[in-house]
Structure formats: structure tokens, C-alpha cells
Design an enzyme around this catalytic site. Structure first.
Site, PDB file in Angstrom:
ATOM      1  N   ASP A 283      -2.772 -31.244   7.973  1.00 26.78           N
ATOM      2  CA  ASP A 283      -3.065 -30.442   6.782  1.00 26.78           C
ATOM      3  C   ASP A 283      -3.531 -29.052   7.233  1.00 26.78           C
ATOM      4  OD1 ASP A 283      -3.397 -29.905   4.074  1.00 26.78           O
ATOM      5  OD2 ASP A 283      -5.437 -30.713   4.006  1.00 26.78           O
TER       6      ASP A 283
ATOM      7  N   HIS B 241     -12.144 -31.542   4.800  1.00 26.80           N
ATOM      8  CA  HIS B 241     -11.916 -32.934   4.383  1.00 26.80           C
ATOM      9  C   HIS B 241     -13.261 -33.647   4.348  1.00 26.80           C
ATOM     10  CE1 HIS B 241      -7.513 -32.728   5.977  1.00 26.80           C
ATOM     11  NE2 HIS B 241      -7.699 -32.039   4.872  1.00 26.80           N
TER      12      HIS B 241
ATOM     13  N   SER C 125     -11.369 -30.620   9.442  1.00 28.17           N
ATOM     14  CA  SER C 125     -11.748 -31.987   9.066  1.00 28.17           C
ATOM     15  C   SER C 125     -12.586 -32.567  10.187  1.00 28.17           C
ATOM     16  CB  SER C 125     -10.532 -32.834   8.676  1.00 28.17           C
ATOM     17  OG  SER C 125      -9.790 -33.236   9.787  1.00 28.17           O
TER      18      SER C 125
END
Lengths: 281, 190
Positions: free
Chosen positions: B131, B38, B11
Site C-alpha cells: 500500500d 495502518h 504501517s
């Protein structure tokens, strides 16, 4: 973290579950997209503390209300109002505004587990002041959904996403104008959906609920396997008037055999297709 | 061991690293690469184009049920989760966000781990939440190769540190060494 580990299911576990649901409740999930369904069943088992599929099957077989709970959790209901604002704008400007309305325009939203697509569409219809010229029919597999969709109470957290989408749909105004703010939720003003028909219907086994000018079927086929997807498209095609439109999710394809003989592309990016009018032979 | 698929998660701070990896892999690099990064949920266009500028491999945002082919890079589309089906095609979903993310790295990694088992290489890059930690542990459990970018090199360390604490990862490497390792594994593959 001991004892809190997510159980990973195998293909045979899923097959056993499908067989049990089919035998006991005549619900066939075997043609749903396996990976995402498997993941949702695993999450369900984790949240309700089941460590094996046999335990889950035993509980579901002996408790019909628990089956309904499982069905509710594993059928995807997560969507947003005004998801893909570009799509809704295209629909509004190029289809709903341009129609001549000599006859009532009939729209079908099949296989819904929640009401966001309906609420979005009905708000647009009200904006255009076409509520007496357009009839929307929403069909849902589970009768349990009808009350919830009609009540139209949305969580505050979901409304934040809906409002952000709405701002991208149109610069002025606020989505909350169509809602009443309650303690922990937002309730859609009832007149927005009072003309809509909301009925229980199984797309694959019940008679189609009519012949429509527009079918909105976005992000539903994601949850079907390729053969069920083709079955669904063939059924929907029988419910669509020649000259009518079908809209699917922006990452889905309309690719049942021979579709290009029957449909023209109206918008590639928004995935809107028009059924070709055939001259009588 | 012969690996056949690569999945990369990242991300905040990962864009430059992903661009470097894609620029360094040659046109004949055959393993399909899945990118679960992301991204802004409402921005549909531009990301594929930005990643394509320096890439020798074709970068696409797959449609649902699109078949997976060699020599291609598959970027998870904005606002969808990306799964891998047993018939070797992509499955997308609009299920709720996981770790505040859709696409979620955990979902994609766990699905790839289940489908590709020991044929999979999983890589976690710079990122601002945890995540991917669970997903990488699934790749390890299923016999795949696990690689994490050295947190010291990451703009944001949260994601790589979480991955390292959740799994006994096979390699913690700087981005350049990740590229060298992928090239070596690809050559072994022939």
C-alpha cells in the site's frame, strides 16, 4: 502492465458525467463529495476497461442497464454489521431499553444501499424481545436494492468482519446464530427482519415516509458535499419527533445552522443527539 | 519550489519514526501534516494520545469535512479512508478496504496528489505491504516531492521497496535525514 493504467479524471470530466446522468436519467450526483466519488468512478472505469470519460458517457447514455450498474457501483454500499460496537451498545442500553413503549417506537434508516445497519438493529430488537413494539423503516434510493436487502445473503468474507464486530458488541453468543449457513454465503433468518418496512425513496425529492422517534443516519453524509449535507439534515429534522433521537457517524458532525438550538447532545463519542421539546408559545 | 503540505504513509515499524519526526519539528512548523498509518480498525482511542506525547504540533483525528489548518497534524481515523477535497477540507469514507487497509495509503496519497499537485511532499516509511506505492507514483506524476525511508533502516522493508520500484523517487533517506530535509524545506518556504 501496459494498457492497464487507471485513468485519472479531472473536474470537467466529472461535470460532463453528472450532466449526462442528469439529462438522461434525472439523477443528480453533482452534490456528492467529489474526491471519493471521483475515485469510485475511476475504479469503475478501470474495472470495465474504459480509458476516457467520453467512452463511459457514451455507453451509459445508450444502455440503461449499464447506467444501473454504474449507479450501483458508485453509490457506497460497504458497511459492516455492528460497526462501532460501542454505538450499538449505547443505543441498546440508553435508548431502546429505557423507552417506556406506551406507543410503538418508530425508527427510520434513510438512504441505505445495503442492509447491515438494519440487520444489526433488528437483531438487537430481537435480543430485547421488542419486535412487536418497535417498527423500523429502511428507505433506499435504488429499487434494485430492495430485493437484495430483503434476501439478506451475506458473503462469507463480510461475515468474518461482522462476527468480529459482534464479539466486541457482546462477549457471549455468536452472530452466526441468527443466520443459516449456505454454500457461499450466510442468510439472515427471515423472522429477524419480517417486521421491517423496506421501501424505495429519494430523500431529496420524495415526501418523508413518516414522523419518527429515532433516525439512524450513520456515515451517509460522508458522501455528500457540505451543502447537500445541510439539506439532508434539514429534511431529516422534519421527520423527527420532538424528544426523538438522531444518530450520525462517529466522525460526522451535526452542524446545520441553528442546530444547537434544536438538539442536545446525548453522547458526544457515539454522536447521538436529542431533539429539544419546545413548549407551545 | 515551495511545498505546503506533507503526507506520510506507513504501517508496521513506522510508529517510532513518526514519533521522532513529530518530536523534531518545531512548534512554528506550519505545513499541515497528514498521517495515513495502518492501525487496528476497532481501536478508536489512544493513537492520537500516543503520537501527541512528544509532538510539538497539535495532532488530531479529523471529522468529515473538517477544514485543514496550518500547524496541525491530521491522523486518518481508524476504519475510514481519508480524502482531500478541493475546498481544502478533509473527506472521510467507509468504502471498502484497499490493499486490505482502511485507511489506505494509496487512496490518501492519490487524493492529496490530485488536490495539492506540486505543493505536496509524500513520504513512505516502514511497512508490511505494498500500500502506498501507487499513491506515491501519483504524487510524482503530479509534480510533488517523493521521499522514501531507506529500506535498510526499516523494520519491515516491503512498503518502502515497493514504493521505490514503482516510482523514480526523489530521495531515499534515513529517518534523521528526512527530518533535516523537512526542516530545510520549511525554512525555504518563508
Amino acid at each position: 502492465m501496459t494498457g492497464l493504467k487507471k485513468t485519472i479524471l479531472g473536474i470537467s470530466d466529472m461535470k460532463n458525467l453528472f450532466q449526462s446522468l442528469n439529462n438522461n436519467y434525472s439523477i443528480d450526483l453533482s452534490n456528492y463529495a467529489l474526491s471519493s466519488l471521483k475515485s469510485r468512478v475511476e475504479d469503475f472505469m478501470f474495472n470495465y476497461h474504459f480509458s476516457s470519460i467520453d467512452e463511459l458517457i457514451h455507453k451509459v447514455e445508450s444502455d440503461a442497464s449499464f447506467f444501473q450498474l454504474l449507479l450501483n457501483k458508485v453509490l457506497v454500499e460497504t458497511t459492516e454489521m455492528f460497526r462501532d460496537p460501542e454505538f450499538w451498545n449505547f443505543l441498546k442500553i440508553n435508548i431502546l431499553t429505557r423507552n417506556n413503549y406506551q406507543n410503538e417506537l418508530k425508527i427510520w434508516i434513510p438512504e441505505c444501499n445495503s442492509g447491515e445497519e438494519l440487520y444489526t438493529l433488528q437483531i438487537i430488537i430481537h435480543q430485547l424481545n421488542l419486535q412487536h413494539k418497535i417498527k423500523v423503516c429502511l428507505t433506499t434510493l435504488s429499487p434494485l436494492n430492495i430485493e437484495r436487502i430483503t434476501k439478506a445473503n451475506l458473503e462469507i468474507k463480510k461475515m468474518e468482519i461482522n462476527c468480529a464486530n459482534f464479539e466486541r458488541y457482546q462477549e457471549e453468543g455468536n452472530l452466526e446464530e441468527y443466520f443459516t449457513n449456505k454454500a457461499n454465503s450466510f442468510k439472515l433468518n427471515p423472522e429477524i427482519i419480517e417486521n421491517a418496512e423496506i421501501i424505495s425513496h429519494n430523500l431529496f425529492s420524495d415526501k418523508i415516509p413518516g414522523i419518527f422517534d429515532l433516525i439512524i443516519f450513520r456515515n451517509k453524509m460522508l458522501y455528500y458535499n457540505p451543502s447537500l449535507k445541510i439539506d439532508a439534515l434539514k429534511i431529516l429534522n422534519t421527520g423527527l419527533k420532538p424528544g426523538g433521537y438522531i444518530a450520525i457517524g462517529i466522525k460526522e458532525s451535526l452542524d446545520f445552522p441553528g442546530w444547537d438550538q434544536e438538539f442536545t447532545v446525548i453522547s458526544e463519542s457515539e454522536r447521538i443527539f436529542k431533539k429539544i421539546i419546545r413548549k407551545e408559545e | 519550489m515551495s511545498y505546503k503540505y506533507i503526507i506520510i504513509g506507513g504501517s508496521a515499524g513506522s510508529f517510532q519514526t513518526v514519533t521522532n519526526i513529530l518530536a523534531s519539528l518545531p512548534q512554528d512548523f506550519s505545513m499541515p501534516i497528514f498521517l495515513c498509518l495502518h492501525r487496528l480498525k476497532h481501536v478508536r482511542a489512544g493513537f492520537v494520545e500516543a503520537l501527541s506525547i512528544k509532538s510539538n504540533l497539535k495532532v488530531i483525528e479529523p471529522n468529515d469535512k473538517e477544514y485543514i489548518r496550518q500547524h496541525k497534524v491530521y491522523l486518518a481515523p481508524a476504519n475510514y479512508h481519508m480524502y482531500f477535497e478541493l475546498g481544502n477540507y478533509i473527506g472521510l469514507s467507509t468504502e471498502q478496504a484497499v490493499n486490505h487497509s482502511r485507511p489506505s495509503i494509496d487512496i490518501s496519497f492519490a487524493s492529496a496528489a490530485y488536490t495539492y499537485k506540486s505543493k505536496l511532499i509524500g513520504i513512505i516509511l516502514s511497512g508490511a505491504n505494498k500500500d502506498g506505492a501507487y499513491g506515491l507514483s501519483q504524487i510524482k506524476e503530479n509534480g510533488g516531492l517523493t521521499i522514501v525511508q531507506d529500506p535498510e533502516e526499516c523494520q519491515v522493508k516491503t512498503m518502502t521497496s515497493a514504493a521505490i520500484s514503482a516510482t523514480n523517487v526523489d530521495h531515499v533517506l534515513k529517518a534523521n535525514d528526512i527530518i533535516q530535509l523537512l526542516l530545510k524545506l520549511q525554512n525555504k518556504h518563508f
